[in-house]
Design a protein around this motif. Sequence first.
Motif, PDB file in Angstrom:
ATOM      1  N   ALA A   6       5.137 -34.956  -3.336  1.00 39.47           N
ATOM      2  CA  ALA A   6       4.554 -35.711  -4.185  1.00 39.47           C
ATOM      3  C   ALA A   6       4.196 -37.248  -3.518  1.00 39.47           C
ATOM      4  O   ALA A   6       3.354 -38.042  -3.516  1.00 39.47           O
ATOM      5  N   LEU A   7       5.454 -37.514  -2.740  1.00 38.08           N
ATOM      6  CA  LEU A   7       5.333 -38.868  -1.959  1.00 38.08           C
ATOM      7  C   LEU A   7       4.240 -38.625  -0.662  1.00 38.08           C
ATOM      8  O   LEU A   7       3.611 -39.749  -0.532  1.00 38.08           O
ATOM      9  N   GLN A   8       4.013 -37.570  -0.204  1.00 36.69           N
ATOM     10  CA  GLN A   8       3.243 -37.484   0.834  1.00 36.69           C
ATOM     11  C   GLN A   8       1.707 -37.560   0.337  1.00 36.69           C
ATOM     12  O   GLN A   8       0.923 -38.267   1.002  1.00 36.69           O
ATOM     13  N   ASN A   9       1.740 -36.766  -0.893  1.00 37.80           N
ATOM     14  CA  ASN A   9       0.206 -37.067  -1.541  1.00 37.80           C
ATOM     15  C   ASN A   9      -0.234 -38.297  -2.013  1.00 37.80           C
ATOM     16  O   ASN A   9      -1.204 -39.040  -1.817  1.00 37.80           O
ATOM     17  N   ALA A  10       0.820 -39.244  -2.407  1.00 40.79           N
ATOM     18  CA  ALA A  10       0.581 -40.743  -2.746  1.00 40.79           C
ATOM     19  C   ALA A  10       0.488 -41.486  -1.605  1.00 40.79           C
ATOM     20  O   ALA A  10      -0.535 -42.475  -1.709  1.00 40.79           O
ATOM     21  N   GLN A  11       0.935 -41.166  -0.516  1.00 41.89           N
ATOM     22  CA  GLN A  11       0.674 -41.921   0.676  1.00 41.89           C
ATOM     23  C   GLN A  11      -0.840 -41.743   1.176  1.00 41.89           C
ATOM     24  O   GLN A  11      -1.537 -42.533   1.687  1.00 41.89           O
ATOM     25  N   LEU A  12      -1.115 -40.303   1.054  1.00 46.88           N
ATOM     26  CA  LEU A  12      -2.679 -39.921   1.398  1.00 46.88           C
ATOM     27  C   LEU A  12      -3.512 -40.829   0.505  1.00 46.88           C
ATOM     28  O   LEU A  12      -4.751 -41.300   1.193  1.00 46.88           O
ATOM     29  N   ALA A  13      -3.301 -40.882  -0.676  1.00 52.12           N
ATOM     30  CA  ALA A  13      -4.257 -41.367  -1.705  1.00 52.12           C
ATOM     31  C   ALA A  13      -4.505 -42.707  -1.281  1.00 52.12           C
ATOM     32  O   ALA A  13      -5.378 -43.507  -1.349  1.00 52.12           O
TER      33      ALA A  13
END
Length: 408
Positions: free
Chosen positions: A111-118
């Motif tokens: 979830a942290l990686q997805n938030a960084q990409l977003a």
Amino acid sequence: MVGRELFLRGGLVVGLLALLLAGCGPRRAQSEAPQTGEGAVSRSIKVRVITPESGPLTTNRTTGATLSPTRESQVGATASGKVLEVLVREGSRVAQGQVVLRLDPVNARSALQNAQLALQQAQVNLERAQRSTSGSLGPLQASLESAQANLQVAERRYREGQQLFQAGAIAQVELTGLEAAYNQAKAAADNARENLARAQRASSEDLALLRLQVQQAQNQLAQARRALADTEVRAPFAGVVAEVFVNPGEFVAAGQRAFRLADTSRLEASFRLPPEEAAALPMGSRVELVFGGQTYPATLSKSSKVPGTDRLVELVAEVSGSLPPGVSAQVRYTLRLAQGRLLPAGALRTEGRSTYVYVVQNGKALRTPVRVLGDTGTRVAVEGLSGQPVVFPVPSSLSDGDTVEVVQ
């Protein structure tokens, strides 16, 4: 001759005996007669006395107490997941912020990686829109500047034509043409100005929306970071891990209790007293805790004030000293029962509802009524006395008005 001599001797003996009896009888009767008048001797009772002092009547009491930490917390998991490992054992001392157990962080990291990409995507969209806005507004701004320059030229020619027409240098048709050119240039400038304003408003709204998207992505990233940090359950304060409620491999939900933490640096003793005794101990009173043959100072800090189902009031005292929590101890406290003249309880006598003592005055025992203000069982506080010496111990034969002799 012999018989007569015997007869005379016998008579002599009888006479002597009679004289002796006559002499002894009155004297014996006189010696046994009771003495009266000035020669009589008064009855005197030997007693000991005490001088009652004025002061408070206190008594020491003892009751059972239970030691518990002043601060204790049921620490819950702030995230959901499988327990990966428990890093401490029950009874271990931990520092504030120390990790006690870890949850599986795989989902939180994803979830942290997805938030960084977003967030990166939102920032790219904003930067592209800013460049696009700058490119689209440039020509419109240039068109407005050109239209304004044409308007100025057309306006100047029209003003000059009006002056020439008044001087008769040009015809009406020429003036009408100049006026039409001026109006056309004015309309073109207004149109260019409106086109630029419309483009600016649209660009501003688009950029504002994109900025909001960037801020939203930043918030989601912060939440994802907190969620990852929550996979490590930490001690909120320094203390002892009293109990662990989860095991490795178990699934826990957010908010489910994980372990119990106790701050053993400060302990409190809980005990119960009758309401009248609890009322005589104000907050801040000093008491003593007895444990393991040693005495520890304690201070009253809390009181329920209302009796429980057992008709006793619960009190709490903060204890100074290094003691193990959860053990039983004894609380020793001092009660102030009354203020008055202090006497041994054995100096009191009762008759019906009357309570009295014997005071010595002018060599006499005088019965003096008193009122008992407080009683410890061995000592009493009374009122009704001044400073007269009081008979103690009290002889069983002593009565009011008896002559007494005070002995040491």
